[in-house]
Design an enzyme around this catalytic site. Structure first.
Site, PDB file in Angstrom:
ATOM      1  N   GLY A 227       0.938   5.574  -4.854  1.00 31.68           N
ATOM      2  CA  GLY A 227       1.669   4.505  -3.929  1.00 31.68           C
ATOM      3  C   GLY A 227       2.923   4.420  -4.401  1.00 31.68           C
ATOM      4  O   GLY A 227       3.310   4.616  -5.420  1.00 31.68           O
ATOM      5  N   LEU A 228       3.669   3.806  -3.527  1.00 28.51           N
ATOM      6  CA  LEU A 228       5.260   3.348  -3.491  1.00 28.51           C
ATOM      7  C   LEU A 228       5.378   2.303  -4.803  1.00 28.51           C
ATOM      8  O   LEU A 228       4.103   1.536  -5.380  1.00 28.51           O
ATOM      9  CB  LEU A 228       5.880   2.460  -2.295  1.00 28.51           C
ATOM     10  N   SER A 229       6.558   2.281  -5.280  1.00 28.97           N
ATOM     11  CA  SER A 229       6.990   1.235  -6.359  1.00 28.97           C
ATOM     12  C   SER A 229       6.655  -0.174  -5.774  1.00 28.97           C
ATOM     13  O   SER A 229       7.083  -0.456  -4.836  1.00 28.97           O
ATOM     14  CB  SER A 229       8.344   1.466  -6.674  1.00 28.97           C
ATOM     15  N   GLY A 230       5.488  -0.923  -6.512  1.00 27.91           N
ATOM     16  CA  GLY A 230       5.374  -2.187  -6.176  1.00 27.91           C
ATOM     17  C   GLY A 230       4.339  -2.315  -5.148  1.00 27.91           C
ATOM     18  O   GLY A 230       4.028  -3.549  -4.361  1.00 27.91           O
TER      19      GLY A 230
ATOM     20  N   GLY B 154       1.220  -2.006  -6.007  1.00 27.02           N
ATOM     21  CA  GLY B 154       0.127  -2.633  -6.512  1.00 27.02           C
ATOM     22  C   GLY B 154      -0.524  -1.887  -7.549  1.00 27.02           C
ATOM     23  O   GLY B 154      -1.743  -2.059  -8.112  1.00 27.02           O
ATOM     24  N   LYS B 155      -0.163  -0.653  -7.940  1.00 29.58           N
ATOM     25  CA  LYS B 155      -1.039   0.362  -8.795  1.00 29.58           C
ATOM     26  C   LYS B 155      -1.110  -0.356 -10.072  1.00 29.58           C
ATOM     27  O   LYS B 155      -2.272   0.062 -10.491  1.00 29.58           O
ATOM     28  CB  LYS B 155      -0.088   1.768  -9.001  1.00 29.58           C
ATOM     29  N   SER B 156      -0.227  -0.663 -10.787  1.00 29.45           N
ATOM     30  CA  SER B 156      -0.554  -1.017 -12.007  1.00 29.45           C
ATOM     31  C   SER B 156      -1.471  -2.269 -12.039  1.00 29.45           C
ATOM     32  O   SER B 156      -2.343  -2.391 -13.039  1.00 29.45           O
ATOM     33  CB  SER B 156       0.648  -1.514 -12.737  1.00 29.45           C
TER      34      SER B 156
ATOM     35  N   SER C  68       3.596   9.353  -8.402  1.00 35.68           N
ATOM     36  CA  SER C  68       3.159  10.716  -8.109  1.00 35.68           C
ATOM     37  C   SER C  68       3.211  10.853  -6.436  1.00 35.68           C
ATOM     38  O   SER C  68       2.407  11.037  -5.826  1.00 35.68           O
ATOM     39  CB  SER C  68       1.772  10.841  -8.373  1.00 35.68           C
TER      40      SER C  68
END
Ligand code: PPS
Length: 201
Positions: A35-38, A40-42, A109
């Protein structure tokens, strides 16, 4: 990829992945967050890892910002460097899967082909793609790290969503509207899929 070590032979192991999975009491797996930066992945990787850990599962989290300080410190954000970044992470994640762990990977990615290559490294069914689907508008509004502001000012080049592409997954195993769902709701959905796939038969 060109193999520059043609004389390195593959060493057969005596303790196998299946042995380790039996010891751990669950199957291993690669859960790939994109997903995009920000988006919520992390946050979701770490919340999911906590939930799994609390249930006694062997886990390991790989995270973009951290990996880029070591394993991939020589790589930037050109298309080629992102491809190499994901290639290395796919290989490392595959080793951790072999070690019997449930691996949680959080990387933008952005390229479908690179994610597909990571998927192809593990056995069919051992890859769960989690799409953190959050609009650019919301990610930019949140701008937790202040990077979107910098990218808009032209201070960061090749910034995903602004000056570098993001190819959304077409048929991910899990798709989460992270702009609307709570973290707890997202973790619940991820856990349902992960727990079903990690049952030993
Ligand atoms: S990639 O595209 O998968 O190789 O990127 P990744 O390794 O996940 O690294 C993303 C984090 O790097 C920071 N950052 C950037 N992101 C996107 N584009 C550019 N140009 C860039 N420069 C730095 C950013 O903090 C990303 O972290 P997340 O967690 O995604 O916000």
């Amino acid at each position: 990829e060109q193999n520059k070590s043609p004389n390195a032979v593959w060493q057969e192991v005596s303790v196998t992945r299946a042995n380790r999975e039996k010891l751990h009491g669950h199957r291993s797996l690669l859960v790939w967050f994109t997903g995009l930066s920000g988006s919520g992945k992390s946050t979701l990787v770490h919340a999911t890892e906590q939930a799994l850990h609390a249930r006694g599962r062997r886990t390991y989290a790989l995270d973009g910002d951290n990996v880029r300080h070591g394993l991939c410190a020589d790589l930037g954000f050109s298309d080629n460097d992102r491809t190499e970044n994901i290639r290395r992470i796919g290989e490392v994640a595959n080793l951790f899967v072999d070690s019997g762990a449930i691996v949680l990977a959080a990387f933008i990615s952005p390229f479908r082909a690179d994610r597909q290559k990571a998927r192809n490294l593990v056995d069919p069914g051992d890859f769960i793609e989690v799409f953190c689907d959050c609009s650019l508008e919301i990610c930019e509004q949140r701008d937790v790290k202040g990077l979107y502001k910098k990218a808009r000012r032209g201070e960061i080049k090749d910034f995903t969503g602004i000056s570098s592409p993001y190819e959304a997954p077409i048929d991910p195993e899990v798709s989460l509207n992270t702009g609307e769902l709570s973290v707890a709701e997202c973790v619940e959905r991820i856990m349902a899929v992960v727990e079903a796939r990690t049952q030993l038969t």
